[in-house]
Design a protein around this motif. Structure first.
Motif, PDB file in Angstrom:
ATOM      1  N   ASP A 196       0.816  -1.218   0.000  1.00 40.78           N
ATOM      2  CA  ASP A 196       0.000   0.000   0.000  1.00 40.78           C
ATOM      3  C   ASP A 196       0.846   1.263   0.000  1.00 40.78           C
ATOM      4  OD1 ASP A 196       1.014  -0.434   2.498  1.00 40.78           O
ATOM      5  OD2 ASP A 196      -0.800   0.159   3.594  1.00 40.78           O
ATOM      6  N   PHE A 197       2.107   1.138  -0.395  1.00 38.14           N
ATOM      7  CA  PHE A 197       3.001   2.288  -0.432  1.00 38.14           C
ATOM      8  C   PHE A 197       3.144   2.770  -1.877  1.00 38.14           C
ATOM      9  CE2 PHE A 197       7.221   4.235  -0.809  1.00 38.14           C
ATOM     10  CZ  PHE A 197       7.158   5.176   0.213  1.00 38.14           C
ATOM     11  N   ARG A 198       2.905   4.074  -2.087  1.00 34.75           N
ATOM     12  CA  ARG A 198       3.034   4.647  -3.425  1.00 34.75           C
ATOM     13  C   ARG A 198       4.248   5.573  -3.456  1.00 34.75           C
ATOM     14  NH1 ARG A 198       0.925   9.079  -6.456  1.00 34.75           N
ATOM     15  NH2 ARG A 198      -0.248   9.846  -4.649  1.00 34.75           N
ATOM     16  N   PRO A 199       5.362   5.150  -4.120  1.00 37.58           N
ATOM     17  CA  PRO A 199       6.581   5.959  -4.122  1.00 37.58           C
ATOM     18  C   PRO A 199       6.418   7.223  -4.962  1.00 37.58           C
ATOM     19  CG  PRO A 199       6.840   4.077  -5.560  1.00 37.58           C
ATOM     20  CD  PRO A 199       5.525   3.898  -4.863  1.00 37.58           C
ATOM     21  N   LEU A 200       7.027   8.304  -4.507  1.00 37.58           N
ATOM     22  CA  LEU A 200       6.972   9.568  -5.217  1.00 37.58           C
ATOM     23  C   LEU A 200       8.348  10.029  -5.684  1.00 37.58           C
ATOM     24  CD1 LEU A 200       4.445  11.513  -2.946  1.00 37.58           C
ATOM     25  CD2 LEU A 200       3.975  10.289  -5.077  1.00 37.58           C
ATOM     26  N   ARG A 201       9.353   9.909  -4.830  1.00 37.72           N
ATOM     27  CA  ARG A 201      10.696  10.352  -5.198  1.00 37.72           C
ATOM     28  C   ARG A 201      11.719   9.582  -4.371  1.00 37.72           C
ATOM     29  NH1 ARG A 201       8.306  14.331  -2.479  1.00 37.72           N
ATOM     30  NH2 ARG A 201       7.725  15.308  -4.441  1.00 37.72           N
ATOM     31  N   VAL A 202      12.960   9.599  -4.888  1.00 41.83           N
ATOM     32  CA  VAL A 202      14.082   8.945  -4.214  1.00 41.83           C
ATOM     33  C   VAL A 202      15.156   9.995  -3.975  1.00 41.83           C
ATOM     34  CG1 VAL A 202      15.829   7.126  -4.325  1.00 41.83           C
ATOM     35  CG2 VAL A 202      13.584   6.765  -5.359  1.00 41.83           C
ATOM     36  N   THR A 203      15.720   9.976  -2.800  1.00 45.52           N
ATOM     37  CA  THR A 203      16.821  10.872  -2.462  1.00 45.52           C
ATOM     38  C   THR A 203      18.089  10.053  -2.291  1.00 45.52           C
ATOM     39  OG1 THR A 203      15.342  12.422  -1.345  1.00 45.52           O
ATOM     40  CG2 THR A 203      17.686  12.586  -0.841  1.00 45.52           C
ATOM     41  N   VAL A 204      19.124  10.404  -3.059  1.00 43.48           N
ATOM     42  CA  VAL A 204      20.430   9.757  -2.952  1.00 43.48           C
ATOM     43  C   VAL A 204      21.374  10.746  -2.274  1.00 43.48           C
ATOM     44  CG1 VAL A 204      22.337   8.684  -4.191  1.00 43.48           C
ATOM     45  CG2 VAL A 204      19.992   8.434  -5.049  1.00 43.48           C
ATOM     46  N   SER A 205      21.853  10.370  -1.108  1.00 47.72           N
ATOM     47  CA  SER A 205      22.731  11.243  -0.329  1.00 47.72           C
ATOM     48  C   SER A 205      24.110  10.610  -0.231  1.00 47.72           C
ATOM     49  CB  SER A 205      22.143  11.458   1.073  1.00 47.72           C
ATOM     50  OG  SER A 205      22.985  12.299   1.843  1.00 47.72           O
ATOM     51  N   LEU A 206      25.129  11.359  -0.665  1.00 46.11           N
ATOM     52  CA  LEU A 206      26.515  10.899  -0.598  1.00 46.11           C
ATOM     53  C   LEU A 206      27.188  11.562   0.592  1.00 46.11           C
ATOM     54  CD1 LEU A 206      27.525  11.169  -4.379  1.00 46.11           C
ATOM     55  CD2 LEU A 206      26.425   9.262  -3.175  1.00 46.11           C
ATOM     56  N   GLU A 216      23.555  15.682  -2.219  1.00 41.33           N
ATOM     57  CA  GLU A 216      22.211  15.108  -2.182  1.00 41.33           C
ATOM     58  C   GLU A 216      21.505  15.364  -3.507  1.00 41.33           C
ATOM     59  OE1 GLU A 216      18.544  16.381   0.370  1.00 41.33           O
ATOM     60  OE2 GLU A 216      19.800  15.057   1.601  1.00 41.33           O
ATOM     61  N   ASP A 217      20.992  14.304  -4.116  1.00 41.66           N
ATOM     62  CA  ASP A 217      20.253  14.397  -5.374  1.00 41.66           C
ATOM     63  C   ASP A 217      18.872  13.788  -5.188  1.00 41.66           C
ATOM     64  OD1 ASP A 217      22.379  15.569  -6.759  1.00 41.66           O
ATOM     65  OD2 ASP A 217      23.240  13.613  -7.237  1.00 41.66           O
ATOM     66  N   GLU A 218      17.875  14.410  -5.782  1.00 36.75           N
ATOM     67  CA  GLU A 218      16.508  13.907  -5.731  1.00 36.75           C
ATOM     68  C   GLU A 218      16.064  13.478  -7.133  1.00 36.75           C
ATOM     69  OE1 GLU A 218      13.783  16.611  -4.002  1.00 36.75           O
ATOM     70  OE2 GLU A 218      14.547  16.340  -1.950  1.00 36.75           O
ATOM     71  N   TYR A 219      15.311  12.382  -7.196  1.00 33.76           N
ATOM     72  CA  TYR A 219      14.841  11.834  -8.465  1.00 33.76           C
ATOM     73  C   TYR A 219      13.349  11.545  -8.351  1.00 33.76           C
ATOM     74  CZ  TYR A 219      19.845  11.039  -9.116  1.00 33.76           C
ATOM     75  OH  TYR A 219      21.200  11.207  -9.215  1.00 33.76           O
ATOM     76  N   GLU A 220      12.595  12.041  -9.316  1.00 37.49           N
ATOM     77  CA  GLU A 220      11.170  11.725  -9.358  1.00 37.49           C
ATOM     78  C   GLU A 220      10.992  10.256  -9.735  1.00 37.49           C
ATOM     79  OE1 GLU A 220       8.638  13.624  -8.523  1.00 37.49           O
ATOM     80  OE2 GLU A 220       9.983  15.303  -8.030  1.00 37.49           O
ATOM     81  N   TRP A 221      10.217   9.531  -8.968  1.00 33.35           N
ATOM     82  CA  TRP A 221      10.053   8.088  -9.180  1.00 33.35           C
ATOM     83  C   TRP A 221       9.511   7.785 -10.580  1.00 33.35           C
ATOM     84  CZ3 TRP A 221      11.399   3.862  -6.351  1.00 33.35           C
ATOM     85  CH2 TRP A 221      10.856   2.628  -6.727  1.00 33.35           C
ATOM     86  N   ALA A 222       8.532   8.543 -11.004  1.00 31.53           N
ATOM     87  CA  ALA A 222       7.912   8.273 -12.305  1.00 31.53           C
ATOM     88  C   ALA A 222       8.886   8.472 -13.461  1.00 31.53           C
ATOM     89  CB  ALA A 222       6.699   9.166 -12.500  1.00 31.53           C
ATOM     90  N   LYS A 223       9.951   9.269 -13.271  1.00 36.69           N
ATOM     91  CA  LYS A 223      10.892   9.546 -14.345  1.00 36.69           C
ATOM     92  C   LYS A 223      12.054   8.553 -14.393  1.00 36.69           C
ATOM     93  CE  LYS A 223      10.003  14.533 -14.447  1.00 36.69           C
ATOM     94  NZ  LYS A 223      10.582  15.886 -14.328  1.00 36.69           N
TER      95      LYS A 223
END
Length: 231
Positions: A196-206, A216-223
């Motif tokens: 029941d979890f709907r992902p929206l974005r991912v954050t990659v932190s170095l 820190e980079d953010e990525y839209e899940w749908a893209k």
């Protein structure tokens, strides 16, 4: 005697008349036969020529048909080869861009950074994904860089915002992503999200060591999500 003479003369005259008529009919029949024979010979010659032309035309049709089949096959081979060459060219361009980002100081950013991050669906489960991460740093640094990668997935669960860490969703044991490299390093693993979890974005932190600033980079899940990765 007179009667006999008259009868004989009449018979002779009838004979001469019949003979003349028969000769005339025979001559006419002979002439007609010769004409028909000439027509038959002419028709035979014309038929022979027509057969020769028909055979020639059949050979030409067969040749043209075979040539068309060969041309069609050759065209398909050329199209297939062209498609393969285009795919190989695209791969080479991507590799060139990747290595150019590593070895060309003027085209690269200083310090460690994310070169590529993507997520792919898995065939085995609708909620399971594979991630691929590539980190790079320019050659001019010429030193090994070490640190840790932190992944977090933001989304909605039961209508409320929630953030999942890699430790919460990793299924293959790779819960801590530690890096140490000079030029580049690749990471991959699998994630399993709650149903029941709907992902929206991912954050990659170095988090690099040596006092370097975090990135820190953010990525839209749908893209970034792609279809059907191999298990």
């Amino acid at each position: 005697m007179l009667v006999v003479v008259v009868v004989l003369l009449s018979a002779f005259a009838l004979y001469r008349l019949t003979r003349a008529s028969a000769v005339s009919d025979f001559a006419a029949a002979t002439s007609e036969r010769d004409r028909l024979l000439d027509e038959r010979r002419q028709l035979t010659r014309e038929l022979r020529v027509a057969k020769t032309e028909a055979e020639t035309l059949r050979d030409q049709v067969a040749y043209l048909s075979r040539s068309q089949e060969i041309d069609t096959g050759a065209c398909q081979d050329v199209k297939q080869s062209l498609g393969q060459l285009q795919a190989e060219s695209s791969d080479l361009r991507e590799q060139l861009a990747f290595y150019r980002g590593i070895v060309s100081p003027q085209e690269s950013q200083a310090g460690v950074r994310v070169y590529e991050f993507r997520v792919s669906t898995m065939k085995t489960s609708p909620n399971q994904y594979r991630y691929d991460l590539v980190l790079i740093q320019p050659v001019r640094s010429d030193k090994r860089v070490g640190g840790q990668v932190e992944l977090s997935i933001e989304g909605l669960k039961s209508g409320k915002k929630r953030t999942l860490k890699l430790d919460d969703v990793a299924v293959d044991g790779a819960r801590n992503l530690l890096f140490s490299f000079k030029y580049f390093e690749e990471f991959s693993g699998q994630l399993k999200l709650p149903e029941d979890f709907r992902p929206l974005r991912v954050t990659v932190s170095l988090q690099p060591g040596g006092g370097q600033a975090a990135i820190e980079d953010e990525y839209e899940w749908a893209k970034i999500v792609q279809e059907n990765a191999e298990p």
